[in-house]
Design a protein around this motif. Sequence first.
Motif, short mmCIF file in Angstrom:
data_model
loop_
_atom_site.label_atom_id
_atom_site.label_comp_id
_atom_site.label_asym_id
_atom_site.label_seq_id
_atom_site.Cartn_x
_atom_site.Cartn_y
_atom_site.Cartn_z
N TYR A 1 12.79 26.87 -94.19
CA TYR A 1 11.83 27.57 -93.34
C TYR A 1 11.42 26.70 -92.15
N GLU A 2 11.29 25.41 -92.38
CA GLU A 2 10.96 24.51 -91.28
C GLU A 2 12.14 24.43 -90.30
N ARG A 3 13.34 24.33 -90.83
CA ARG A 3 14.54 24.20 -89.98
C ARG A 3 14.77 25.43 -89.10
N ILE A 4 14.52 26.63 -89.65
CA ILE A 4 14.77 27.85 -88.87
C ILE A 4 13.58 28.26 -88.01
N GLY A 5 12.46 27.58 -88.17
CA GLY A 5 11.32 27.85 -87.31
C GLY A 5 10.21 28.72 -87.88
N LEU A 6 10.34 29.12 -89.15
CA LEU A 6 9.23 29.87 -89.76
C LEU A 6 8.01 28.97 -89.89
N LEU A 7 8.24 27.75 -90.29
CA LEU A 7 7.19 26.73 -90.35
C LEU A 7 7.40 25.82 -89.17
N HIS A 8 6.33 25.54 -88.49
CA HIS A 8 6.56 24.56 -87.45
C HIS A 8 5.38 23.64 -87.30
N HIS A 9 5.67 22.44 -86.87
CA HIS A 9 4.69 21.37 -86.73
C HIS A 9 4.07 20.97 -88.06
N VAL A 10 4.91 20.86 -89.09
CA VAL A 10 4.41 20.34 -90.37
C VAL A 10 4.14 18.86 -90.16
N GLY A 11 2.96 18.43 -90.57
CA GLY A 11 2.56 17.04 -90.39
C GLY A 11 3.42 16.08 -91.19
N ARG A 12 3.37 14.85 -90.79
CA ARG A 12 4.13 13.79 -91.47
C ARG A 12 3.22 12.58 -91.68
N THR A 13 3.50 11.88 -92.76
CA THR A 13 2.80 10.62 -92.99
C THR A 13 3.45 9.56 -92.11
N ALA A 14 2.86 8.37 -92.10
CA ALA A 14 3.44 7.25 -91.35
C ALA A 14 4.85 6.95 -91.84
N GLY A 15 5.10 7.23 -93.11
CA GLY A 15 6.42 7.00 -93.70
C GLY A 15 7.39 8.16 -93.49
N GLY A 16 6.94 9.21 -92.82
CA GLY A 16 7.84 10.33 -92.51
C GLY A 16 7.85 11.45 -93.54
N ARG A 17 7.00 11.36 -94.55
CA ARG A 17 6.96 12.42 -95.57
C ARG A 17 6.11 13.58 -95.08
N ARG A 18 6.53 14.79 -95.43
CA ARG A 18 5.79 15.99 -95.02
C ARG A 18 4.41 16.03 -95.68
N VAL A 19 3.43 16.49 -94.90
CA VAL A 19 2.07 16.68 -95.39
C VAL A 19 1.62 18.05 -94.91
N PHE A 20 1.18 18.88 -95.84
CA PHE A 20 0.78 20.24 -95.53
C PHE A 20 -0.73 20.37 -95.56
N THR A 21 -1.25 21.21 -94.67
CA THR A 21 -2.69 21.47 -94.60
C THR A 21 -3.01 22.75 -95.36
N GLU A 22 -4.31 23.02 -95.49
CA GLU A 22 -4.75 24.30 -96.08
C GLU A 22 -4.19 25.46 -95.28
N GLN A 23 -4.19 25.31 -93.96
CA GLN A 23 -3.67 26.36 -93.09
C GLN A 23 -2.18 26.59 -93.34
N ASP A 24 -1.43 25.50 -93.53
CA ASP A 24 0.00 25.63 -93.84
C ASP A 24 0.18 26.40 -95.15
N VAL A 25 -0.62 26.06 -96.16
CA VAL A 25 -0.51 26.71 -97.46
C VAL A 25 -0.85 28.20 -97.34
N ALA A 26 -1.91 28.51 -96.61
CA ALA A 26 -2.29 29.92 -96.42
C ALA A 26 -1.18 30.68 -95.70
N PHE A 27 -0.58 30.06 -94.70
CA PHE A 27 0.51 30.69 -93.97
C PHE A 27 1.71 30.90 -94.89
N LEU A 28 2.03 29.91 -95.70
CA LEU A 28 3.14 30.04 -96.65
C LEU A 28 2.86 31.15 -97.67
N GLN A 29 1.61 31.33 -98.05
CA GLN A 29 1.29 32.40 -98.98
C GLN A 29 1.52 33.76 -98.34
#
Length: 125
Positions: free
Chosen positions: A23-51
Amino acid sequence: MTSYTPAQVTEKTGFTIDTLRYYERIGLLHHVGRTAGGRRVFTEQDVAFLQLLRCLRYTGMPVAEMLRFVELLRSGEATREERVDVLREHEQRVAAQIERLREHQDHIRFKIQLYSGAEELASAG
């Protein structure tokens, strides 16, 4: 602000990590946050959107239509009516699908009654 790891998001949304990446690759999800180490971090808003995406997907909306809806959503207030139209059309398809399922359920219930009665007659004879 609460943040979630991909594993936590899979638990909350039912999506697999592979689906989240897709979903991130095709553009359904965009601007997913990343940690300093490059790992994805999702917000409440991301979770609500995914729901919301989960709801649309579970009810049979094709990914292409989901992409169209998301593009309209990102385009802002000017696309509100188009978004409502997309959702209304989808809701009509869902209602038709529910009606078909009810008809199938009625048929199954009829067969259950028929076969239950047939078993009772066979064991009585």
